[in-house]
Design a protein around this motif. Sequence first.
Motif, mmCIF file in Angstrom:
data_model
loop_
_atom_site.group_PDB
_atom_site.id
_atom_site.type_symbol
_atom_site.label_atom_id
_atom_site.label_comp_id
_atom_site.label_asym_id
_atom_site.label_seq_id
_atom_site.Cartn_x
_atom_site.Cartn_y
_atom_site.Cartn_z
ATOM 1 N N LEU A 130 0.827 -1.204 0.000
ATOM 2 C CA LEU A 130 0.000 0.000 0.000
ATOM 3 C C LEU A 130 0.868 1.264 0.000
ATOM 4 O O LEU A 130 0.612 2.201 -0.765
ATOM 5 N N VAL A 131 1.902 1.303 0.829
ATOM 6 C CA VAL A 131 2.777 2.486 0.878
ATOM 7 C C VAL A 131 3.511 2.639 -0.458
ATOM 8 O O VAL A 131 3.660 3.757 -0.966
ATOM 9 N N CYS A 132 3.958 1.538 -1.052
ATOM 10 C CA CYS A 132 4.602 1.620 -2.372
ATOM 11 C C CYS A 132 3.646 2.216 -3.398
ATOM 12 O O CYS A 132 4.038 3.083 -4.200
ATOM 13 N N LYS A 133 2.396 1.773 -3.365
ATOM 14 C CA LYS A 133 1.390 2.306 -4.279
ATOM 15 C C LYS A 133 1.201 3.804 -4.039
ATOM 16 O O LYS A 133 1.146 4.597 -4.991
ATOM 17 N N MET A 134 1.107 4.194 -2.763
ATOM 18 C CA MET A 134 0.941 5.613 -2.428
ATOM 19 C C MET A 134 2.145 6.437 -2.911
ATOM 20 O O MET A 134 2.005 7.600 -3.246
ATOM 21 N N GLY A 135 3.306 5.797 -2.948
ATOM 22 C CA GLY A 135 4.524 6.471 -3.370
ATOM 23 C C GLY A 135 4.791 6.407 -4.870
ATOM 24 O O GLY A 135 5.860 6.792 -5.340
ATOM 25 N N GLY A 136 3.816 5.904 -5.624
ATOM 26 C CA GLY A 136 3.937 5.868 -7.069
ATOM 27 C C GLY A 136 4.763 4.725 -7.621
ATOM 28 O O GLY A 136 5.222 4.762 -8.761
ATOM 29 N N MET A 137 4.951 3.689 -6.819
ATOM 30 C CA MET A 137 5.768 2.541 -7.254
ATOM 31 C C MET A 137 4.875 1.424 -7.805
ATOM 32 O O MET A 137 3.773 1.264 -7.428
#
Length: 137
Positions: A130-137
């Motif tokens: 989820l954090v990766c997704k939020m960070g554009g990854m």
Amino acid sequence: MAYWLVKSEPSVWSWDQQVAKGAKGEAWTGVRNFTARQNLVSMKKGDKAFFYHSNEGKEIVGIAEIIKEAYPDPTDKTGKFVCVDIKADKPLKTPVTMAAIKAEKKLADMALVKYSRLSVQPVTAEEWKLVCKMGGM
């Protein structure tokens, strides 16, 4: 593979300084909390860690990789604490702020929210994605 989060004040050790160390990485020294120490001991070569700028910025700015497992911290005169070596892997396209993390209900139980002062923390696979997704990854 396990996931982690390591914190550093950018005025003490920043993401840019970590990146500048290149493939040889840098020892993650100076941890003086027994829970954080246990997390360092649990890290394995190849694990990934979010790199979090604490106090100034309060945001996850990059992903680091554990390249050497726990060994005695050379900055600890007591001999009780350990360090690991980490290298920068890649920056997040968009830093993920503490405010954004707190605003995401699915991250309410994340160690960063519940134990905000802990300098080395575990991150679950679901939180990582989820954090990766939020960070554009």
